[in-house]
Design a protein around this motif. Sequence first.
Motif, PDB file in Angstrom:
ATOM      1  N   ARG A 102      46.055 -10.120 -30.222  1.00  0.00           N
ATOM      2  CA  ARG A 102      46.493  -8.851 -30.802  1.00  0.00           C
ATOM      3  C   ARG A 102      45.464  -8.343 -31.802  1.00  0.00           C
ATOM      4  N   LEU A 103      45.404  -7.022 -31.905  1.00  0.00           N
ATOM      5  CA  LEU A 103      44.518  -6.357 -32.853  1.00  0.00           C
ATOM      6  C   LEU A 103      45.363  -5.717 -33.928  1.00  0.00           C
ATOM      7  N   TRP A 104      44.994  -5.942 -35.192  1.00  0.00           N
ATOM      8  CA  TRP A 104      45.782  -5.484 -36.328  1.00  0.00           C
ATOM      9  C   TRP A 104      44.963  -4.560 -37.217  1.00  0.00           C
ATOM     10  N   ASP A 105      45.621  -3.571 -37.784  1.00  0.00           N
ATOM     11  CA  ASP A 105      45.074  -2.777 -38.874  1.00  0.00           C
ATOM     12  C   ASP A 105      45.492  -3.478 -40.161  1.00  0.00           C
ATOM     13  N   VAL A 106      44.545  -4.116 -40.846  1.00  0.00           N
ATOM     14  CA  VAL A 106      44.908  -4.949 -41.989  1.00  0.00           C
ATOM     15  C   VAL A 106      45.275  -4.121 -43.208  1.00  0.00           C
ATOM     16  N   GLU A 107      44.813  -2.886 -43.280  1.00  0.00           N
ATOM     17  CA  GLU A 107      45.166  -2.042 -44.422  1.00  0.00           C
ATOM     18  C   GLU A 107      46.626  -1.613 -44.341  1.00  0.00           C
ATOM     19  N   ARG A 108      47.075  -1.274 -43.153  1.00  0.00           N
ATOM     20  CA  ARG A 108      48.454  -0.814 -42.959  1.00  0.00           C
ATOM     21  C   ARG A 108      49.395  -1.939 -42.563  1.00  0.00           C
ATOM     22  N   GLY A 109      48.847  -3.085 -42.175  1.00  0.00           N
ATOM     23  CA  GLY A 109      49.689  -4.167 -41.689  1.00  0.00           C
ATOM     24  C   GLY A 109      50.326  -3.836 -40.359  1.00  0.00           C
ATOM     25  N   GLU A 110      49.621  -3.058 -39.544  1.00  0.00           N
ATOM     26  CA  GLU A 110      50.194  -2.528 -38.306  1.00  0.00           C
ATOM     27  C   GLU A 110      49.527  -3.173 -37.088  1.00  0.00           C
ATOM     28  N   GLU A 111      50.352  -3.558 -36.118  1.00  0.00           N
ATOM     29  CA  GLU A 111      49.824  -4.061 -34.847  1.00  0.00           C
ATOM     30  C   GLU A 111      49.356  -2.886 -34.001  1.00  0.00           C
ATOM     31  N   LEU A 112      48.075  -2.885 -33.641  1.00  0.00           N
ATOM     32  CA  LEU A 112      47.513  -1.796 -32.859  1.00  0.00           C
ATOM     33  C   LEU A 112      47.516  -2.083 -31.366  1.00  0.00           C
ATOM     34  N   LEU A 143      46.104   3.223 -32.292  1.00  0.00           N
ATOM     35  CA  LEU A 143      45.140   2.496 -31.477  1.00  0.00           C
ATOM     36  C   LEU A 143      44.004   3.421 -31.035  1.00  0.00           C
ATOM     37  N   LEU A 144      44.343   4.639 -30.655  1.00  0.00           N
ATOM     38  CA  LEU A 144      43.319   5.614 -30.266  1.00  0.00           C
ATOM     39  C   LEU A 144      42.354   5.870 -31.425  1.00  0.00           C
ATOM     40  N   ALA A 145      42.910   6.024 -32.628  1.00  0.00           N
ATOM     41  CA  ALA A 145      42.062   6.255 -33.802  1.00  0.00           C
ATOM     42  C   ALA A 145      41.175   5.042 -34.078  1.00  0.00           C
ATOM     43  N   ALA A 146      41.736   3.846 -33.895  1.00  0.00           N
ATOM     44  CA  ALA A 146      40.956   2.625 -34.130  1.00  0.00           C
ATOM     45  C   ALA A 146      39.810   2.521 -33.134  1.00  0.00           C
ATOM     46  N   ARG A 147      40.072   2.843 -31.868  1.00  0.00           N
ATOM     47  CA  ARG A 147      39.018   2.763 -30.859  1.00  0.00           C
ATOM     48  C   ARG A 147      37.924   3.795 -31.115  1.00  0.00           C
ATOM     49  N   ARG A 148      38.308   4.945 -31.601  1.00  0.00           N
ATOM     50  CA  ARG A 148      37.298   5.947 -31.947  1.00  0.00           C
ATOM     51  C   ARG A 148      36.445   5.465 -33.118  1.00  0.00           C
ATOM     52  N   SER A 166      52.781   1.516  -6.950  1.00  0.00           N
ATOM     53  CA  SER A 166      51.442   1.125  -6.555  1.00  0.00           C
ATOM     54  C   SER A 166      51.399  -0.362  -6.291  1.00  0.00           C
ATOM     55  N   ASP A 167      50.509  -0.772  -5.346  1.00  0.00           N
ATOM     56  CA  ASP A 167      50.349  -2.184  -5.034  1.00  0.00           C
ATOM     57  C   ASP A 167      49.242  -2.826  -5.856  1.00  0.00           C
ATOM     58  N   GLU A 168      48.619  -2.065  -6.742  1.00  0.00           N
ATOM     59  CA  GLU A 168      47.550  -2.607  -7.547  1.00  0.00           C
ATOM     60  C   GLU A 168      48.102  -3.550  -8.608  1.00  0.00           C
ATOM     61  N   GLU A 169      47.400  -4.673  -8.823  1.00  0.00           N
ATOM     62  CA  GLU A 169      47.829  -5.638  -9.824  1.00  0.00           C
ATOM     63  C   GLU A 169      47.494  -5.176 -11.234  1.00  0.00           C
ATOM     64  N   GLU A 170      46.393  -4.418 -11.386  1.00  0.00           N
ATOM     65  CA  GLU A 170      45.985  -3.977 -12.706  1.00  0.00           C
ATOM     66  C   GLU A 170      46.870  -2.834 -13.180  1.00  0.00           C
ATOM     67  N   PHE A 171      47.285  -2.887 -14.410  1.00  0.00           N
ATOM     68  CA  PHE A 171      48.141  -1.842 -14.944  1.00  0.00           C
ATOM     69  C   PHE A 171      47.762  -1.585 -16.392  1.00  0.00           C
ATOM     70  N   TYR A 172      48.147  -0.434 -16.892  1.00  0.00           N
ATOM     71  CA  TYR A 172      47.833  -0.038 -18.255  1.00  0.00           C
ATOM     72  C   TYR A 172      49.095   0.451 -18.938  1.00  0.00           C
ATOM     73  N   THR A 173      49.198   0.145 -20.206  1.00  0.00           N
ATOM     74  CA  THR A 173      50.299   0.618 -21.021  1.00  0.00           C
ATOM     75  C   THR A 173      49.753   1.624 -22.019  1.00  0.00           C
ATOM     76  N   GLU A 174      50.417   2.747 -22.144  1.00  0.00           N
ATOM     77  CA  GLU A 174      49.944   3.790 -23.045  1.00  0.00           C
ATOM     78  C   GLU A 174      49.949   3.271 -24.485  1.00  0.00           C
ATOM     79  N   GLY A 175      48.820   3.449 -25.157  1.00  0.00           N
ATOM     80  CA  GLY A 175      48.687   2.970 -26.519  1.00  0.00           C
ATOM     81  C   GLY A 175      49.165   3.996 -27.528  1.00  0.00           C
ATOM     82  N   SER A 176      49.202   3.573 -28.778  1.00  0.00           N
ATOM     83  CA  SER A 176      49.668   4.434 -29.846  1.00  0.00           C
ATOM     84  C   SER A 176      48.536   5.317 -30.351  1.00  0.00           C
ATOM     85  N   ALA A 177      48.891   6.313 -31.151  1.00  0.00           N
ATOM     86  CA  ALA A 177      47.886   7.174 -31.759  1.00  0.00           C
ATOM     87  C   ALA A 177      47.004   6.365 -32.711  1.00  0.00           C
TER      88      ALA A 177
END
Length: 483
Positions: free
Chosen positions: A274-284, A108-113, A95-106
């Motif tokens: 970056r967004l972090w889950d502070v309970e798990r110490g995980e980078e989301l 991250l999906l839970a955090a967004r919900r 694609s010639d589009e400049e905008e792109f997305y990287t698939e997030g982790s499960a």
Amino acid sequence: MADGVAYEELGDARNAPLGDGDAAAHAMFEQRKAARRVAVPTDDVLVRQRLREHDEPMTLFGEREPDRRARLLQVMMEQGTVGKKSRIEEESSDSDEEEFYTEGSAALLAARRTIAAFFPVQRREAAAPLTDVAAVRRAVLEPLKSYTSLGSQVGGERPISMVRFAPNAQLLATGSWSGKAALWDVPSAAPRQQYAAHEDRVSGLAWHPQATLTQSPHALNLATGGGDNTVCLWSLESERALRRLHGHEARVARIAFHPQGGYLASASFDGTWRLWDVERGEELLLQEGHSKEVYAVDFQCDGALLASGGLDAIGRVWDCRTGRTAMVLDGHAREILSVAFAPNAYQVATASGDDTVRIWDLRQLRSIYTIPAHRSSVADVRFFAAGDERPPVPPAWAAAMDVDTEARAASAEPAARAVPRSGMYLATAGYDGLVKLWSADDWQLLATLAGDSGKVMSVDISADGQYLASGEWARTFKLWGSL
């Protein structure tokens, strides 16, 4: 007729062609503005590959990753390849589009919900007569005009880079270029606790939303970000960090807790936040979007949005529920050093190295006012947020935050009926050695507080509105208030 002649002469002058010097300056300004919009890869491998394709050395002696990215940007501007993809990028993209997305982790999906479940609190506009509104405004703003220094305290071995009041307004946290953080009693300024936080300067400092309120002293209450590329999490009872968050590839600048308390955002000189889950110490989430170092982040009080500001002079407002950009804050002539959401949730203030503070309205998607704040860089900006006007915690979040929802709702009820005090004024700190207070309805200067310690690095307002704190270049912090 004289006025008409003058107007015509002015019009002729404005329509006159630019001279060679003016044209060159205009071209240079436009080139710098265009450079701020260029998205340079943050992956150092891609940066090296792009430099090789431009017949440039992949690295220079003593060159750091941010310097390498800046050199690539300069090369792209000089060779006119801005907007063109590299050979590797063309081969890996259909694609010639400049905008792109990287698939997030499960995770991250839970955090967004979870963030999406934190529904915006319905704010009731005060139905009080204008006389009552004026009376509350006067009661809040008039004492600020008599603020004076209540005392100064040496806070470290190097400049005090950050000051932040605890939610209960009884503690003040400071961060120093020495890498240490400390807690001080308010208003006595007596030392309470010291943390050997980082190997390099402390650039970010943030209190957990429920710290000193419902949060246990042994649990997470405070976070720091430093020049050693890490974020540290602290309790109030131990000098040892509860956890260290690793992931950034360069200095961590400002940090901010999400209103829910389970997530933390960190801005960094590696060009990302970056967004972090502070309970798990995980980078989301690793979020790109700035062409230079990201210096400042702040969450909207409803938790749905995050604002970031960079040394590219661009700010961005992000939707934490989708990951998309909600608004671009483009207007400053120099780097953005601080961002702050207003308590009304739809205005954002950005402080810049161009000596100004801009006020942005998310409803109008534009800047609505520019405050000529200081005679030098504006290092910090903070809105007053009254501690007794915090909205009730949604039921879906109460369990996670261990908060008595009914008690909080009951305590918030009187504030909802009254004329709100939160957001009536803001404070700014400048490298001109001044702290200034501004009304947040007409953006006029209320008070100028002059210290004797050179640059003011940071400023904060206590939740009870009684005190102001400033961190200074001369290794001291000051408390301000009415005698």
